[in-house]
Write an enzyme that holds these catalytic residues in place. Structure first.
Site, PDB file in Angstrom:
ATOM      1  N   GLU A 266      23.439  43.219  46.524  1.00 39.89           N
ATOM      2  CA  GLU A 266      24.626  43.226  45.661  1.00 39.89           C
ATOM      3  C   GLU A 266      24.208  43.612  44.255  1.00 39.89           C
ATOM      4  O   GLU A 266      23.007  43.672  43.946  1.00 39.89           O
ATOM      5  CB  GLU A 266      25.323  41.858  45.692  1.00 39.89           C
ATOM      6  CG  GLU A 266      25.941  41.572  47.057  1.00 39.89           C
ATOM      7  CD  GLU A 266      26.696  40.263  47.147  1.00 39.89           C
ATOM      8  OE1 GLU A 266      26.918  39.614  46.116  1.00 39.89           O
ATOM      9  OE2 GLU A 266      27.052  39.885  48.272  1.00 39.89           O
TER      10      GLU A 266
ATOM     11  N   HIS B  39      35.872  40.732  38.308  1.00 41.09           N
ATOM     12  CA  HIS B  39      35.305  41.426  39.468  1.00 41.09           C
ATOM     13  C   HIS B  39      35.837  42.853  39.468  1.00 41.09           C
ATOM     14  O   HIS B  39      37.045  43.071  39.323  1.00 41.09           O
ATOM     15  CB  HIS B  39      35.690  40.712  40.766  1.00 41.09           C
ATOM     16  CG  HIS B  39      34.841  41.111  41.929  1.00 41.09           C
ATOM     17  ND1 HIS B  39      34.957  42.348  42.529  1.00 41.09           N
ATOM     18  CD2 HIS B  39      33.847  40.464  42.582  1.00 41.09           C
ATOM     19  CE1 HIS B  39      34.063  42.424  43.510  1.00 41.09           C
ATOM     20  NE2 HIS B  39      33.372  41.295  43.556  1.00 41.09           N
TER      21      HIS B  39
ATOM     22  N   ARG C 147      27.957  43.423  37.327  1.00 36.22           N
ATOM     23  CA  ARG C 147      29.424  43.488  37.322  1.00 36.22           C
ATOM     24  C   ARG C 147      30.055  43.831  35.988  1.00 36.22           C
ATOM     25  O   ARG C 147      31.072  44.501  35.929  1.00 36.22           O
ATOM     26  CB  ARG C 147      29.954  42.114  37.742  1.00 36.22           C
ATOM     27  CG  ARG C 147      30.145  42.067  39.189  1.00 36.22           C
ATOM     28  CD  ARG C 147      30.708  40.774  39.639  1.00 36.22           C
ATOM     29  NE  ARG C 147      30.268  40.668  41.012  1.00 36.22           N
ATOM     30  CZ  ARG C 147      30.305  39.571  41.727  1.00 36.22           C
ATOM     31  NH1 ARG C 147      30.764  38.466  41.198  1.00 36.22           N
ATOM     32  NH2 ARG C 147      29.882  39.576  42.959  1.00 36.22           N
TER      33      ARG C 147
ATOM     34  N   HIS D 183      37.665  36.699  37.897  1.00 35.58           N
ATOM     35  CA  HIS D 183      36.991  36.240  39.113  1.00 35.58           C
ATOM     36  C   HIS D 183      36.236  34.924  38.926  1.00 35.58           C
ATOM     37  O   HIS D 183      36.211  34.092  39.820  1.00 35.58           O
ATOM     38  CB  HIS D 183      36.024  37.329  39.547  1.00 35.58           C
ATOM     39  CG  HIS D 183      35.283  37.028  40.817  1.00 35.58           C
ATOM     40  ND1 HIS D 183      35.929  36.705  41.991  1.00 35.58           N
ATOM     41  CD2 HIS D 183      33.948  37.016  41.102  1.00 35.58           C
ATOM     42  CE1 HIS D 183      35.027  36.505  42.947  1.00 35.58           C
ATOM     43  NE2 HIS D 183      33.823  36.663  42.431  1.00 35.58           N
TER      44      HIS D 183
ATOM     45  N   ARG E 101      27.427  36.483  35.435  1.00 40.27           N
ATOM     46  CA  ARG E 101      26.785  35.885  36.608  1.00 40.27           C
ATOM     47  C   ARG E 101      26.265  36.949  37.568  1.00 40.27           C
ATOM     48  O   ARG E 101      26.957  37.923  37.867  1.00 40.27           O
ATOM     49  CB  ARG E 101      27.803  35.005  37.336  1.00 40.27           C
ATOM     50  CG  ARG E 101      27.305  34.392  38.616  1.00 40.27           C
ATOM     51  CD  ARG E 101      28.350  33.477  39.197  1.00 40.27           C
ATOM     52  NE  ARG E 101      29.556  34.185  39.536  1.00 40.27           N
ATOM     53  CZ  ARG E 101      29.792  34.744  40.714  1.00 40.27           C
ATOM     54  NH1 ARG E 101      28.888  34.670  41.683  1.00 40.27           N
ATOM     55  NH2 ARG E 101      30.920  35.367  40.948  1.00 40.27           N
TER      56      ARG E 101
HETATM   57  C1  SIN Z   1      31.691  39.463  46.119  1.00 44.44           C
HETATM   58  O1  SIN Z   1      31.435  39.299  47.296  1.00 44.44           O
HETATM   59  O2  SIN Z   1      31.784  40.565  45.607  1.00 44.44           O
HETATM   60  C2  SIN Z   1      31.903  38.256  45.259  1.00 44.44           C
HETATM   61  C3  SIN Z   1      30.780  37.343  45.418  1.00 44.44           C
HETATM   62  C4  SIN Z   1      30.470  36.644  44.148  1.00 44.44           C
HETATM   63  O3  SIN Z   1      31.362  36.490  43.326  1.00 44.44           O
HETATM   64  O4  SIN Z   1      29.316  36.294  43.936  1.00 44.44           O
END
Ligand code: SIN
Length: 492
Positions: free
Chosen positions: A123, A237, A278, A335, A370
């Site tokens: 991620e 997000h 993000r 988010h 985060r």
């Molecule tokens: C996501 O799956 O994109 C969100 C997960 C998160 O907020 O850590």
């Protein structure tokens, strides 16, 4: 006996009272009960309305053969833009692998690859594959279900479902928290009270969160004298569905970008490194929406195996959007609030006897942005630590003070939610924040005060009137106590 507002006699007296039944609350309750504590778990919302249950991300943990806790800590700090508290990031990175193993022991089945190894996802902001999922994007749901089943079977835990905490009960002299008062008048006395009430992202009108994420725990803690911090650090997000009735704000997990999904502008061109942290991706999208005068960019996941993300695919198909054949219209949505109740390494707050864990807490772990999937790991690492630490609190004083009368906690109006989105959204500036400081909702006012006070741009806090990062504010946290103006503090 049912307690009354001014009685000193609790309805129940236990060792630990946990408020909130998401991942952190369930795990803290289980941990304490397994050490022999008598626990009451107060849950206002049904399971399916906790943020943990909705979580599509997984648990970030250095479990790969090419990974170490040190690399995980490093990525956490890099994403957090100079505002992460190293002691906490070190603990999280060191203890997250154990949290995954403990959940496995409790029966959570994480996804495995064809060789039978734990399948670790990638991620944004992670330099290694380190996100453990259960059922693809159904991780939160699977974990919460498993933990709930374990809680129900644990004789030391009594669950009060549908009960809402209306006030924390504190002693006059020491200001120690000795329990909670529920809206229905029930009074629970406890050596340790643990707030695991989730975050506040549903205060913003465009959100990925369940409707109950309104910062209730933050308001309770603030009213009881606890310090709050970093409320200006709010994560947006990048990829939430927009313009699809019934799916507004639905989160399309970053893990899909980890598997190669692309972000395309109105001309069908890529415009951002999809796996950047993000804050960068959300900012790039907002800039694109402005320059192309459009409401969304497109997420192209047509080439991704839909079997990897079954619940995302079926939720979208239910609303007429087929990710296998269509581009998905997405834009940022609120988010996660990195700020919260000031808490230390064991979840201990500035009020003795009161603990905060999960999104309700602000330990400094997430800094200004985060790192993806650190929050579920945090729920279990910190939930466990707080569940154990609470057992060291002294027994309840023989003579308890009168409990406060329960009072309804203020819900945000539609105007407040819109104002937060417009004035404290992805971009904010001083004049708009000054207006928000007059909002009727206390948490909206505190967000505005913190965001106004931090005269720089850092991570998710983008001040258009102070676009540069101020190095002098590295490691500084914006702390709110009572009605005083926020103070910048450096945490060890
Ligand atoms: C996501 O799956 O994109 C969100 C997960 C998160 O907020 O850590």
């Amino acid at each position: 006996m049912v307690g009354t507002a001014d009685a000193a006699e609790p309805t129940e007296a236990v060792d630990v009272c946990v408020v909130g039944a998401g991942g952190a609350g369930l795990y803290a309750a289980l941990t304490a009960a397994r050490e022999g504590a008598r626990v009451v778990l107060v849950s206002a919302t049904p399971l399916a309305q906790t943020s943990s249950y909705w979580a599509q991300g997984g648990l970030a943990a250095a479990l790969g053969s090419d990974d170490t806790p040190d690399l995980h800590r490093h990525d956490t700090e890099a994403a957090g833009r100079g505002a992460v508290r190293r002691t906490v990031a070190t603990v999280l990175a060191r203890e997250a692998p154990r949290a995954v193993h403990e959940l496995q022991e409790l029966g959570v089945v994480f996804d495995h690859d064809e060789r039978g190894e734990l399948a670790l996802g990638l991620e944004g902001g992670h330099g290694r594959r380190r996100v453990a999922h259960a059922g693809g994007s159904a991780t939160g749901r699977r974990v919460v279900r498993q933990l709930s089943a374990a809680v129900v079977e644990e004789p030391g835990i009594k669950v009060l479902e549908g009960a809402r905490v209306a006030a924390l009960w504190t002693t006059r002299e020491e200001g120690r928290c000795v329990g909670v008062v529920c809206e229905d008048g029930r009074i629970i006395g406890a050596r340790a009270t643990l707030l695991a009430t989730g975050g506040a992202a549903a205060l913003w009108s465009r959100t990925t969160n369940p409707p109950g994420s309104l910062g209730i725990g933050l308001l309770l803690a603030h009213a009881a004298g606890a310090a709050l911090a970093d409320l200006e650090f709010v994560q947006f997000h990048p990829t939430a569905i927009i313009g699809v009735p019934g799916r507004e704000g639905f989160l399309v997990t970053e893990a899909i970008r980890g598997e190669g999904a692309l972000l395309l502008d109105a001309g069908g061109e890529r415009f951002v490194q999809e796996l950047a942290p993000r804050d960068e991706v959300a900012r790039a999208i907002v800039a694109k929406l402005r320059s192309q005068e459009t409401t969304h960019v497109d997420l192209d996941m047509r080439h991704i195996d839909p079997a990897l993300f079954p619940n995302v695919v079926s939720a979208l198909r239910d609303h007429g959007l087929d990710p296998v054949t269509q581009l998905l219209p997405v834009a940022p949505a609120c988010h996660y609030v990195m700020g919260g109740i000031v808490a230390d390494l064991d979840g201990d707050t500035t009020v003795p006897g009161l603990y905060a864990v999960g999104e309700a807490a602000c330990t400094g772990l997430h800094g200004a942005n985060r790192l993806a999937s650190n929050s579920l790991s945090e729920c279990f690492v910190m939930g466990r630590r707080a569940g154990l630490a609470g057992l060291d609190e002294p027994v309840l004083p023989g003579q308890l003070p009168p409990a406060p009368a329960p009072s309804a906690i203020m819900a945000p109006s539609r105007e407040t939610r819109t104002a937060l989105w417009e004035l404290a959204g992805v971009e904010r500036e001083g004049e708009g924040l000054e207006r928000l400081r007059a909002d009727p909702h206390p948490l909206a006012r505190m967000v505005a005060a913190c965001a106004r006070h931090r005269e720089e741009s850092r991570g998710a806090h983008l001040r258009t009137d102070f676009p540069a990062l101020a190095p002098a504010l590295d490691g500084m946290h914006t702390v709110v106590r009572g009605d005083d103006p926020p103070q910048l503090e450096r945490w060890p």
